[in-house]
Design a protein around this motif. Sequence first.
Motif, short mmCIF file in Angstrom:
data_model
loop_
_atom_site.label_atom_id
_atom_site.label_comp_id
_atom_site.label_asym_id
_atom_site.label_seq_id
_atom_site.Cartn_x
_atom_site.Cartn_y
_atom_site.Cartn_z
N SER A 1 0.84 -1.21 0.00
CA SER A 1 0.00 0.00 0.00
C SER A 1 0.87 1.25 0.00
CB SER A 1 -0.92 0.01 1.22
OG SER A 1 -1.81 -1.08 1.21
N LEU A 2 1.94 1.22 0.79
CA LEU A 2 2.88 2.35 0.81
C LEU A 2 3.56 2.51 -0.54
CD1 LEU A 2 4.46 1.77 4.34
CD2 LEU A 2 3.13 3.78 3.63
N ALA A 3 3.99 1.40 -1.12
CA ALA A 3 4.68 1.47 -2.41
C ALA A 3 3.78 2.04 -3.49
CB ALA A 3 5.18 0.07 -2.81
N ILE A 4 2.51 1.65 -3.50
CA ILE A 4 1.57 2.19 -4.48
C ILE A 4 1.39 3.70 -4.27
CG2 ILE A 4 -0.87 2.20 -5.14
CD1 ILE A 4 -0.82 -0.87 -4.57
N THR A 5 1.24 4.09 -3.00
CA THR A 5 1.10 5.52 -2.70
C THR A 5 2.32 6.30 -3.16
OG1 THR A 5 -0.26 4.98 -0.77
CG2 THR A 5 0.73 7.19 -0.84
N LEU A 6 3.51 5.77 -2.87
CA LEU A 6 4.74 6.46 -3.23
C LEU A 6 4.96 6.49 -4.74
CD1 LEU A 6 7.00 4.97 -0.42
CD2 LEU A 6 6.14 7.32 -0.55
N ALA A 7 4.59 5.41 -5.43
CA ALA A 7 4.74 5.38 -6.89
C ALA A 7 3.85 6.44 -7.54
CB ALA A 7 4.41 3.99 -7.42
N GLU A 8 2.65 6.61 -6.99
CA GLU A 8 1.76 7.65 -7.52
C GLU A 8 2.36 9.04 -7.28
OE1 GLU A 8 -1.80 7.21 -8.90
OE2 GLU A 8 -0.44 5.57 -9.48
N LEU A 9 2.93 9.27 -6.12
CA LEU A 9 3.53 10.57 -5.81
C LEU A 9 4.77 10.81 -6.64
CD1 LEU A 9 3.11 10.43 -1.93
CD2 LEU A 9 1.98 12.05 -3.47
N GLU A 10 5.56 9.78 -6.83
CA GLU A 10 6.79 9.91 -7.63
C GLU A 10 6.46 10.30 -9.07
OE1 GLU A 10 10.75 7.22 -8.30
OE2 GLU A 10 8.81 6.25 -8.54
N ALA A 11 5.42 9.69 -9.63
CA ALA A 11 5.04 10.00 -11.00
C ALA A 11 4.64 11.47 -11.14
CB ALA A 11 3.88 9.09 -11.43
N ARG A 12 4.08 12.03 -10.08
CA ARG A 12 3.64 13.42 -10.11
C ARG A 12 4.79 14.39 -9.86
NH1 ARG A 12 0.07 15.10 -5.17
NH2 ARG A 12 2.17 15.39 -4.30
N ASP A 13 5.65 14.07 -8.89
CA ASP A 13 6.64 15.04 -8.39
C ASP A 13 8.08 14.73 -8.78
OD1 ASP A 13 4.56 16.34 -7.21
OD2 ASP A 13 4.90 15.52 -5.21
N LYS A 14 8.33 13.58 -9.40
CA LYS A 14 9.68 13.23 -9.85
C LYS A 14 10.69 13.22 -8.71
CE LYS A 14 7.77 13.30 -13.86
NZ LYS A 14 7.23 12.01 -14.39
N TRP A 15 10.26 12.70 -7.55
CA TRP A 15 11.18 12.47 -6.42
C TRP A 15 11.06 11.01 -6.04
CZ3 TRP A 15 10.46 13.21 -0.56
CH2 TRP A 15 11.71 13.18 0.08
#
Length: 273
Positions: A120-134
């Motif tokens: 669940s954390l990895a999915i959340t972080l992957a979504e954020l990474e795609a948006r913010d490039k971090w």
Amino acid sequence: MLDTDYEFIRDLVYRHSRINLGPDKKALVSARLGKRLRATKIATITDYCRFLQGQSNNDELSHLIDVISTNHTFFFREPAHFDFLRERAWPELRDRARKANWPHLSIWSAAASSGEEPYSLAITLAELEARDKWGWRLEGTDISHRILARARQGIYDASVVDRIDRSLVSRYFLKGFGPQAGKYCIKSDLQKRMTFRQLNLLDASVPYTQPFHVIFCRNVMIYFDRPTQEELVNRLTRLLVPGGYLMVGHSESLTAIQHSLKSVAPATYRKPD
């Protein structure tokens, strides 16, 4: 189950895992020990206790802790924590990263169980990474070898995955067919970015030298006595960066123990800068 056998099991489990089995857990423990009696072909719990006292019982002790420890979880459990990570912790830490030269967010799921929380954390972080490039890295640990094997597989029944937003399922899961019909598997590109390892959180040494920005340690302390809770919280605090966050279960509280963290949201604590 004899009282003397239960007291032996209670003491052994506490010394090796710090799980505090209360006097009301005797029937539960007796039921769970049935699995080990069948596996070892030992006739009685008394004989099993004698076996555990032997010189070559380290493997069996690991099995005992496995059957005693509770592993109940599901995807995006206690969703307020994921909202906090997405809406407050990630933006704040991302902005600080530019000044502190943090190449990525580092997060630890300290009680990973069968994998639903870290994925669940990895999915959340992957979504954020795609948006913010971090970027991000994620560690998942648990005391149970058995349950970690399930986490590493990343295979779940459809009834479990049905709780998740369908758009996320399509991006991060593969649907099983044939022998795997009715199941879903986490996609390999997400699994490859995660590390799972067996770990007792109260071991004398923890194999981490770099601190984490966020630690999820939820629904763990309810099994510990107060001194152990305090020891664990202070250990986790040392493994946080200044300004990092600790998430505990919503049924848990740090009010009765001494610590240096600041409460910032329900079951969410921040390490002072």
